[in-house]
Design a protein around this motif. Structure first.
Motif, PDB file in Angstrom:
ATOM      1  N   VAL A   1      67.426  31.848  65.438  1.00 30.98           N
ATOM      2  CA  VAL A   1      67.166  33.107  66.154  1.00 30.98           C
ATOM      3  C   VAL A   1      65.678  33.240  66.445  1.00 30.98           C
ATOM      4  O   VAL A   1      65.283  33.707  67.510  1.00 30.98           O
ATOM      5  N   TYR A   2      64.855  32.812  65.495  1.00 33.94           N
ATOM      6  CA  TYR A   2      63.404  32.894  65.708  1.00 33.94           C
ATOM      7  C   TYR A   2      62.969  31.947  66.822  1.00 33.94           C
ATOM      8  O   TYR A   2      62.150  32.299  67.657  1.00 33.94           O
TER       9      TYR A   2
ATOM     10  N   LYS B   1      60.747  44.271  79.230  1.00 38.94           N
ATOM     11  CA  LYS B   1      60.267  45.469  78.544  1.00 38.94           C
ATOM     12  C   LYS B   1      60.314  45.346  77.020  1.00 38.94           C
ATOM     13  O   LYS B   1      59.737  46.163  76.320  1.00 38.94           O
ATOM     14  N   ILE B   2      61.011  44.332  76.518  1.00 43.20           N
ATOM     15  CA  ILE B   2      61.207  44.167  75.081  1.00 43.20           C
ATOM     16  C   ILE B   2      60.100  43.282  74.500  1.00 43.20           C
ATOM     17  O   ILE B   2      59.738  42.261  75.076  1.00 43.20           O
ATOM     18  N   ASP B   3      59.582  43.675  73.344  1.00 43.73           N
ATOM     19  CA  ASP B   3      58.607  42.867  72.613  1.00 43.73           C
ATOM     20  C   ASP B   3      59.375  41.787  71.853  1.00 43.73           C
ATOM     21  O   ASP B   3      59.831  41.993  70.729  1.00 43.73           O
ATOM     22  N   VAL B   4      59.507  40.627  72.464  1.00 46.20           N
ATOM     23  CA  VAL B   4      60.352  39.556  71.934  1.00 46.20           C
ATOM     24  C   VAL B   4      59.808  39.026  70.609  1.00 46.20           C
ATOM     25  O   VAL B   4      60.582  38.718  69.697  1.00 46.20           O
ATOM     26  N   LYS B   5      58.495  38.933  70.462  1.00 48.11           N
ATOM     27  CA  LYS B   5      57.917  38.412  69.217  1.00 48.11           C
ATOM     28  C   LYS B   5      58.318  39.287  68.034  1.00 48.11           C
ATOM     29  O   LYS B   5      58.706  38.785  66.984  1.00 48.11           O
ATOM     30  N   HIS B   6      58.217  40.586  68.218  1.00 50.26           N
ATOM     31  CA  HIS B   6      58.565  41.510  67.140  1.00 50.26           C
ATOM     32  C   HIS B   6      60.078  41.485  66.866  1.00 50.26           C
ATOM     33  O   HIS B   6      60.501  41.516  65.714  1.00 50.26           O
TER      34      HIS B   6
ATOM     35  N   LYS C   1      61.069  38.141  65.127  1.00 53.76           N
ATOM     36  CA  LYS C   1      60.520  38.107  63.772  1.00 53.76           C
ATOM     37  C   LYS C   1      61.309  39.034  62.849  1.00 53.76           C
ATOM     38  O   LYS C   1      61.635  38.674  61.716  1.00 53.76           O
ATOM     39  N   SER C   2      61.653  40.215  63.332  1.00 50.75           N
ATOM     40  CA  SER C   2      62.405  41.177  62.529  1.00 50.75           C
ATOM     41  C   SER C   2      63.811  40.672  62.214  1.00 50.75           C
ATOM     42  O   SER C   2      64.268  40.740  61.069  1.00 50.75           O
TER      43      SER C   2
ATOM     44  N   ALA D   1      65.363  39.555  58.614  1.00 46.09           N
ATOM     45  CA  ALA D   1      66.553  40.228  58.083  1.00 46.09           C
ATOM     46  C   ALA D   1      67.637  39.202  57.727  1.00 46.09           C
ATOM     47  O   ALA D   1      68.294  39.320  56.688  1.00 46.09           O
ATOM     48  N   LEU D   2      67.813  38.195  58.558  1.00 48.11           N
ATOM     49  CA  LEU D   2      68.800  37.148  58.253  1.00 48.11           C
ATOM     50  C   LEU D   2      68.407  36.348  57.014  1.00 48.11           C
ATOM     51  O   LEU D   2      69.266  35.978  56.210  1.00 48.11           O
TER      52      LEU D   2
END
Length: 99
Positions: free
Chosen positions: A19-20, A39-44, A47-48, A52-53
């Motif tokens: 996923v990363y 519009k989405i901050d893909v890095k954040h 990473k999140s 979580a996984l």
């Protein structure tokens, strides 16, 4: 030892780096129009979700070492519910928008 916990944890630990590395594997992100994806901050986001996984995978493997008792299953279910709600809140659409 419960093999189901090990399988679930193993799958999550394998999916986390994928996923990363490939954020298009994130459900919902890959179906967005290109304008919305910009519009989405893909890095954040990646990473999140990868974090979580990883946490979910390690906790699942740790639960696999516990004895097969009903309280273990209930504790695991409670952890999964709380962790999923917190993760969904943290990865909500408004928090992942670019500023």
């Amino acid at each position: 030892m419960n093999i189901g916990y090990f399988l679930c944890g193993g799958v999550c630990l394998i999916l986390a780096p994928l996923v990363y590395r490939y954020p298009m594997l994130i459900a919902g992100y890959n179906t967005m129009p290109k304008k919305e994806q910009e519009k989405i901050d893909v890095k954040h986001l990646k990473k999140s979700l990868a974090g979580a996984l990883m946490i979910f995978g390690f906790v699942s493997v740790l639960f696999g070492f516990l004895p097969e008792k009903p309280w273990v299953n209930y504790t695991y279910l409670g952890f999964i519910l709380v962790f999923t709600i917190v993760t969904l809140f943290l990865v909500s659409n408004k928090r992942m928008r670019k500023k």
